[in-house]
Design a protein around this motif. Sequence first.
Motif, mmCIF file in Angstrom:
data_model
loop_
_atom_site.group_PDB
_atom_site.id
_atom_site.type_symbol
_atom_site.label_atom_id
_atom_site.label_comp_id
_atom_site.label_asym_id
_atom_site.label_seq_id
_atom_site.Cartn_x
_atom_site.Cartn_y
_atom_site.Cartn_z
ATOM 1 N N LEU A 43 29.363 -27.311 -21.947
ATOM 2 C CA LEU A 43 30.635 -27.574 -22.604
ATOM 3 C C LEU A 43 30.417 -28.280 -23.944
ATOM 4 N N ASP A 44 29.505 -29.238 -23.965
ATOM 5 C CA ASP A 44 29.193 -29.936 -25.225
ATOM 6 C C ASP A 44 28.637 -28.951 -26.258
ATOM 7 N N ALA A 45 27.777 -28.032 -25.818
ATOM 8 C CA ALA A 45 27.211 -27.036 -26.732
ATOM 9 C C ALA A 45 28.304 -26.093 -27.243
ATOM 10 N N ILE A 46 29.217 -25.712 -26.365
ATOM 11 C CA ILE A 46 30.335 -24.853 -26.769
ATOM 12 C C ILE A 46 31.186 -25.556 -27.813
ATOM 13 N N ASP A 47 31.513 -26.816 -27.551
ATOM 14 C CA ASP A 47 32.336 -27.572 -28.491
ATOM 15 C C ASP A 47 31.636 -27.730 -29.843
ATOM 16 N N ALA A 48 30.337 -27.987 -29.839
ATOM 17 C CA ALA A 48 29.591 -28.144 -31.091
ATOM 18 C C ALA A 48 29.582 -26.828 -31.877
ATOM 19 N N GLU A 49 29.353 -25.726 -31.172
ATOM 20 C CA GLU A 49 29.316 -24.418 -31.838
ATOM 21 C C GLU A 49 30.707 -24.033 -32.347
ATOM 22 N N ALA A 50 31.722 -24.296 -31.563
ATOM 23 C CA ALA A 50 33.095 -23.991 -31.996
ATOM 24 C C ALA A 50 33.440 -24.801 -33.243
ATOM 25 N N SER A 51 33.071 -26.048 -33.265
ATOM 26 C CA SER A 51 33.341 -26.898 -34.424
ATOM 27 C C SER A 51 32.606 -26.380 -35.657
ATOM 28 N N LYS A 52 31.349 -26.003 -35.466
ATOM 29 C CA LYS A 52 30.548 -25.482 -36.575
ATOM 30 C C LYS A 52 31.180 -24.226 -37.173
ATOM 31 N N ARG A 53 31.771 -23.402 -36.322
ATOM 32 C CA ARG A 53 32.398 -22.143 -36.772
ATOM 33 C C ARG A 53 33.873 -22.311 -37.137
ATOM 34 N N LYS A 54 34.355 -23.543 -37.046
ATOM 35 C CA LYS A 54 35.772 -23.834 -37.308
ATOM 36 C C LYS A 54 36.680 -23.008 -36.382
ATOM 37 N N MET A 55 36.302 -23.023 -35.109
ATOM 38 C CA MET A 55 37.051 -22.315 -34.078
ATOM 39 C C MET A 55 37.482 -23.302 -33.014
ATOM 40 N N THR A 56 38.363 -22.851 -32.137
ATOM 41 C CA THR A 56 38.695 -23.649 -30.966
ATOM 42 C C THR A 56 37.714 -23.317 -29.845
ATOM 43 N N ARG A 57 37.640 -24.193 -28.892
ATOM 44 C CA ARG A 57 36.810 -23.941 -27.707
ATOM 45 C C ARG A 57 37.256 -22.643 -27.035
ATOM 46 N N SER A 58 38.552 -22.464 -26.869
ATOM 47 C CA SER A 58 39.069 -21.263 -26.220
ATOM 48 C C SER A 58 38.696 -20.011 -27.002
ATOM 49 N N GLY A 59 38.802 -20.088 -28.315
ATOM 50 C CA GLY A 59 38.462 -18.945 -29.153
ATOM 51 C C GLY A 59 37.005 -18.550 -29.020
ATOM 52 N N LEU A 60 36.123 -19.544 -29.004
ATOM 53 C CA LEU A 60 34.696 -19.252 -28.873
ATOM 54 C C LEU A 60 34.380 -18.668 -27.498
ATOM 55 N N ILE A 61 34.959 -19.234 -26.455
ATOM 56 C CA ILE A 61 34.715 -18.715 -25.099
ATOM 57 C C ILE A 61 35.245 -17.290 -24.978
ATOM 58 N N ALA A 62 36.434 -17.017 -25.510
ATOM 59 C CA ALA A 62 37.000 -15.669 -25.448
ATOM 60 C C ALA A 62 36.120 -14.680 -26.212
ATOM 61 N N GLN A 63 35.661 -15.079 -27.398
ATOM 62 C CA GLN A 63 34.798 -14.210 -28.203
ATOM 63 C C GLN A 63 33.485 -13.923 -27.468
ATOM 64 N N ALA A 64 32.886 -14.951 -26.880
ATOM 65 C CA ALA A 64 31.632 -14.769 -26.147
ATOM 66 C C ALA A 64 31.831 -13.888 -24.915
ATOM 67 N N ALA A 65 32.939 -14.067 -24.217
ATOM 68 C CA ALA A 65 33.216 -13.247 -23.035
ATOM 69 C C ALA A 65 33.411 -11.799 -23.421
ATOM 70 N N GLU A 66 34.132 -11.556 -24.514
ATOM 71 C CA GLU A 66 34.355 -10.177 -24.956
ATOM 72 C C GLU A 66 33.032 -9.521 -25.340
ATOM 73 N N ARG A 67 32.178 -10.235 -26.040
ATOM 74 C CA ARG A 67 30.867 -9.685 -26.412
ATOM 75 C C ARG A 67 30.041 -9.383 -25.171
ATOM 76 N N GLU A 68 30.106 -10.230 -24.185
ATOM 77 C CA GLU A 68 29.339 -10.000 -22.955
ATOM 78 C C GLU A 68 29.863 -8.791 -22.202
ATOM 79 N N ILE A 69 31.167 -8.643 -22.128
ATOM 80 C CA ILE A 69 31.757 -7.487 -21.443
ATOM 81 C C ILE A 69 31.391 -6.197 -22.140
ATOM 82 N N LEU A 70 31.365 -6.236 -23.462
ATOM 83 C CA LEU A 70 31.037 -5.025 -24.235
ATOM 84 C C LEU A 70 29.557 -4.712 -24.247
ATOM 85 N N GLY A 71 28.746 -5.634 -23.795
ATOM 86 C CA GLY A 71 27.310 -5.379 -23.743
ATOM 87 C C GLY A 71 26.665 -5.657 -25.055
#
Length: 131
Positions: free
Chosen positions: A103-131
């Motif tokens: 969670l700390d790593a997600i928050d740090a990465e989201a902050s670095k990308r100027k995203m929300t935690r939810s946005g980063l998790i959703a983006q990562a999940a979509e990329r994983e589903i798409l392969g």
Amino acid sequence: MTHYFALVHKDAESAYGISFPDLPGCFSAADTQDDIIPNAMEAIELYLDDVPEAPHSRDLEALTADPGIASELAAGAYLIAVPHIANTNKTTRVNITLNKGLLDAIDAEASKRKMTRSGLIAQAAEREILG
């Protein structure tokens, strides 16, 4: 999640042509193999925006038994499964459990990308589903 099969054609010196046997009139193109799935997903989304109900997607056996598709495959085309993640334009609040370090790593990465935690998790999940 629904998958639609796309028929991909590639002639020398041309882009990849993408058509959908179960979505008449839905097509796309891609300059590289890496662009096939994202472009195909976008084509499906645009197509389904204009129809009242999403058409049924045949399975691989039914598609390959279709004489028209079989002849396309024999001529060098190939089939790929393209996921369709329905865009409902609705968000849903969920409760998930994660390792605190993750969670700390997600928050740090989201902050670095100027995203929300939810946005980063959703983006990562979509990329994983798409392969």
